[in-house]
Design a protein around this motif. Structure first.
Motif, short mmCIF file in Angstrom:
data_model
loop_
_atom_site.label_atom_id
_atom_site.label_comp_id
_atom_site.label_asym_id
_atom_site.label_seq_id
_atom_site.Cartn_x
_atom_site.Cartn_y
_atom_site.Cartn_z
N ALA A 205 0.97 -1.10 -0.06
CA ALA A 205 -0.10 0.01 0.03
C ALA A 205 0.77 1.51 0.56
O ALA A 205 1.97 1.29 0.42
CB ALA A 205 -0.14 0.42 1.38
N SER A 206 0.12 2.18 -0.50
CA SER A 206 1.19 3.77 -0.71
C SER A 206 1.69 3.94 0.92
O SER A 206 2.37 4.70 0.61
CB SER A 206 0.56 4.57 -1.69
N SER A 207 -0.01 3.96 1.33
CA SER A 207 1.01 4.50 3.10
C SER A 207 1.58 3.91 3.68
O SER A 207 2.26 3.86 5.23
CB SER A 207 -0.99 5.14 3.51
N LYS A 245 1.54 -0.44 12.41
CA LYS A 245 0.73 0.63 12.36
C LYS A 245 -0.45 0.45 11.56
O LYS A 245 -1.36 0.82 11.67
CB LYS A 245 1.42 2.30 12.52
N GLU A 246 0.25 -0.13 10.74
CA GLU A 246 -0.44 0.31 9.22
C GLU A 246 -1.27 -1.40 9.38
O GLU A 246 -1.00 -2.11 9.29
CB GLU A 246 0.37 0.31 8.45
N HIS A 248 -2.94 -2.82 6.16
CA HIS A 248 -2.21 -3.21 5.66
C HIS A 248 -1.11 -3.28 5.65
O HIS A 248 -0.52 -5.57 5.07
CB HIS A 248 -2.17 -2.13 4.72
N SER A 249 -0.02 -3.31 6.50
CA SER A 249 1.53 -4.04 6.70
C SER A 249 0.86 -5.31 7.80
O SER A 249 1.24 -6.44 7.64
CB SER A 249 2.21 -3.25 7.54
N ARG A 250 -0.13 -5.11 8.57
CA ARG A 250 -0.58 -6.33 9.45
C ARG A 250 -1.36 -7.26 8.98
O ARG A 250 -0.94 -8.84 8.83
CB ARG A 250 -1.60 -5.80 10.64
N PHE A 251 -2.01 -6.91 7.63
CA PHE A 251 -2.86 -8.10 6.48
C PHE A 251 -1.25 -8.88 5.88
O PHE A 251 -1.69 -10.08 5.60
CB PHE A 251 -3.58 -7.14 5.38
N ARG A 252 -0.21 -8.40 5.14
CA ARG A 252 1.02 -8.88 4.56
C ARG A 252 1.33 -9.27 5.76
O ARG A 252 1.57 -10.34 5.52
CB ARG A 252 1.55 -7.57 4.28
N TRP A 253 1.48 -9.15 6.67
CA TRP A 253 2.36 -9.77 7.55
C TRP A 253 1.98 -11.49 8.17
O TRP A 253 2.23 -12.21 8.13
CB TRP A 253 2.81 -9.38 9.28
N HIS A 254 0.74 -11.68 8.11
CA HIS A 254 -0.15 -12.70 8.33
C HIS A 254 -0.52 -13.07 7.28
O HIS A 254 -0.93 -14.77 7.27
CB HIS A 254 -1.35 -12.86 9.09
N SER A 255 -0.85 -12.76 5.82
CA SER A 255 -0.83 -13.83 4.63
C SER A 255 0.71 -14.21 4.72
O SER A 255 0.59 -15.41 4.09
CB SER A 255 -0.90 -12.73 3.68
N LEU A 256 1.55 -13.64 4.98
CA LEU A 256 2.94 -14.51 5.00
C LEU A 256 3.46 -15.92 5.60
O LEU A 256 3.62 -16.32 5.68
CB LEU A 256 4.36 -13.41 5.11
#
Length: 624
Positions: A205-207, A245-246, A248-256
């Protein structure tokens, strides 16, 4: 274990005919197979006649050392047979000559022409096919093949059962993909595998914090390389994902993390982690896919299907969702799981990959390979694509297990296997660096078996020596190593394979070890392996050769009285084992006990052979 043209030939034409008599008798389970006279006598175009599966079969034996086996030979002998008045359903030309593809096609054409006009069919078994049968019936090989090495005691049924389990086949009930040897049961198909560890992951994500994004990108790249330990390390450096904080970052972390768990065989944990990721961004395309995937991994395909049906209404162009839709449909037993896929999306890797899994399960192996080839052409293959390609190639080769074991692969099947093996070469970077033990075991076993079918023995042995320390109880690898040690006469190396005890070795590997010990004359090693085999719940067919090996071993060691007692006990326990009785007759004859041998003769059709002649081709080392 390898079936190759390396076996030495029986030294004489007469011994070759006799070998064929007992080889086909054992293969067809026909104690009534007959030899039509001896070498040099008029035989009406046939040397042997027997019965297999209710069909009468004639065999013409051709022992060639320097001259060629040609189509003219086939036509000449068939003309003799056609004039003889004999009636059979099939004539087999068994020859020591090397395989000739052009001749195979000519014989097949001739056979079709003969059947069309009411005559018997015809086929040819070259030395490669006969070698395969000899490996399957080592008790025959030991009688006739000089320096016959340790080989497998497997039968074709065993080959089909154990090998098909080793190439990610699915059960008809739940479409479970069984990973090679590692027994990692996962409730999804190879067609899902690609996007499990790559495309299911959301884009940056851009943010997103640039430093966090780079760390997640690094974890993603390591995942594509099949390095779950590195992925875990990269994720741990980010700390508690809930503190990111983001969203989207948490989303990516759990997906990975979910993909990492799946790669290490932790199916349920991966499913829960995918659902946790999906809950963070519930309307996103990849979140919806994660949600469906999570339910699938938790063995709830109906809920997965419901999620996908709703998701495709809002994301009808998503190849990720369509690929998983196909795979879930297959698990659910849908007749046509690809129904509804937009035509313009079919030529995408996600959809092609899933369709390949469908075709493979349906038994349309060539179509499955073609779909996988298209995947390779569209993008650089990930580890999952490479794993699935090799498994698909093996599945096609083993659609006819007996034919594959005898080297009867089509040119395209061979080429597909070569492509599959090339995807993991050089093994130093493509196999030895795999961090997941389950994936390493699967790839190593599939690769070794593919090399075996391609008769690339040096590659199989090089691979096995490199990976066996990591997977010391893996059947395919053990059998390759036992074969190599036996050929080298390395008894010390064979004994080292029992360092952890015989009980930990798979039965087929243990049987091959027992046979190697018998050939090399090591009584202690043989007895340890044989004792463990006898303690297992094996059927009579599997135990017969082990029992016979014991008498051959004692004969080799010079203990003739003991060998005879064991041979007698063998025929009492297995009265219908033709080759066991044949071995007893020979031992009695060589011991000067001709009357006893004669009393056994009516029970088995065995051509006479002198001890001196037999000695030259008895790899068990029977001494005069």
């Amino acid at each position: 274990m390898a079936v190759t043209n390396e076996l030495k030939l029986p030294p004489t034409e007469d011994l070759f005919e006799e070998m064929c008599l007992h080889l086909y008798g054992a293969e067809w389970k026909d104690p009534g197979i007959n030899r039509l006279g001896s070498t040099g006598q008029t035989q009406k175009g046939l040397d042997l006649m027997g019965t297999a599966h209710g069909k009468e079969i004639g065999v013409q034996c051709k022992h060639y050392v320097r001259s060629d086996f040609t189509m003219a030979t086939v036509r000449k002998d068939l003309a003799k047979f056609d004039q003889s008045g004999l009636v059979v359903n099939l004539v087999i030309f068994a020859t020591t000559a090397p395989n000739k593809a052009a001749l195979v096609f000519e014989v097949r054409t001739l056979s079709a022409e003969r059947v069309a006009v009411g005559k018997c069919a015809v086929s040819v078994h070259f030395w490669s096919e006969l070698s395969a049968l000899l490996r399957k019936h080592p008790e025959v090989a030991r009688q006739y093949i000089p320096d016959f090495p340790g080989s497998t005691l497997q039968q074709t049924r065993d080959l089909a059962e154990t090998t098909l389990l080793a190439v990610q086949r699915e059960s008809s009930e739940n479409a479970t993909m069984r990973q090679q040897i590692g027994e990692m049961h996962v409730q999804f198909s190879p067609g899902v595998f690609r996007s499990l560890v790559t495309e299911a992951l959301p884009a940056v994500a851009s943010s997103e914090n640039p430093m966090v994004a780079r760390q997640l990108d690094l974890a993603h790249e390591k995942l594509k390389l099949g390095r779950p330990d590195d992925v875990h390390e990269a994720l741990q450096l980010l700390g508690d994902p809930e503190q990111l904080k983001e969203l989207h970052s948490r989303f990516r972390w759990h997906s990975l993390n979910a993909a990492r768990l799946l790669l290490t065989g932790q199916q349920a944990q991966a499913g829960r982690e995918y659902l946790k990721a999906a809950a963070l961004q519930p309307e996103a395309e990849k979140a919806l896919r994660n949600k469906a995937l999570g339910y699938l991994l938790l063995e709830n395909p109906e809920e997965a299907a419901a999620v996908l049906n709703d998701a495709l209404k809002t994301h009808p162009e998503s190849t990720l969702l369509w690929g998983l839709h196909i795979a879930v449909g297959r698990v659910r037993g849908v007749t046509d799981p690809s129904a509804g896929v937009p035509a313009h999306l079919v030529n995408t890797v996600d959809v092609l990959f899933a369709l390949g899994g469908v075709k493979s399960r349906q038994g349309h192996h060539e179509e499955a390979v073609d779909l996988m080839d298209r995947c390779l052409a569209l993008e650089t293959p990930t580890l999952e694509v490479r794993r699935a390609y090799l498994a698909t190639a093996l599945g096609w080769a083993l659609s006819d297990p007996a034919g594959a074991e005898m080297g009867q692969l089509t040119p395209k099947q061979r080429e597909t296997l070569r492509v599959g093996t090339s995807l993991f070469e050089p093994i130093e970077t493509q196999v030895l660096l795999l961090q997941s033990k389950d994936v390493s075991r699967e790839v190593s076993s599939n690769l070794a078996f593919a090399y075996h079918l391609l008769e690339e023995l040096q590659k199989a042995r090089h691979l096995t020596r490199a990976v066996l320390p990591r997977h010391p109880h893996t059947e395919t690898l053990l059998r390759v190593r036992i074969d190599e040690l036996s050929l080298e006469g390395n008894v010390t190396g064979l004994k080292a394979m029992l360092a952890d005890g015989a009980a930990v070795l798979p039965s087929l590997a243990l049987a091959e070890l027992a046979e190697a010990a018998s050939v090399l004359g090591d009584a202690n090693l043989f007895e340890e392996a044989a004792r463990e085999l006898r303690s297992r719940d094996l059927d009579e067919r599997q135990l017969q050769p082990v029992s016979l090996l014991g008498s051959r071993l004692q004969w080799k060691l010079g203990n003739r009285d003991t060998a005879l007692e064991l041979a007698k006990a063998h025929v009492v326990e297995y009265p219908n084992h033709v080759l066991g009785r044949a071995a007893l007759i020979r031992m009695l004859s060589w011991s000067g006990r001709d009357v006893e041998a004669a009393l056994e003769m009516p029970r088995v059709d065995l051509a006479p052979v002198s001890q001196d002649t037999a000695y030259t081709q008895c790899s068990a080392g029977c001494s005069s």
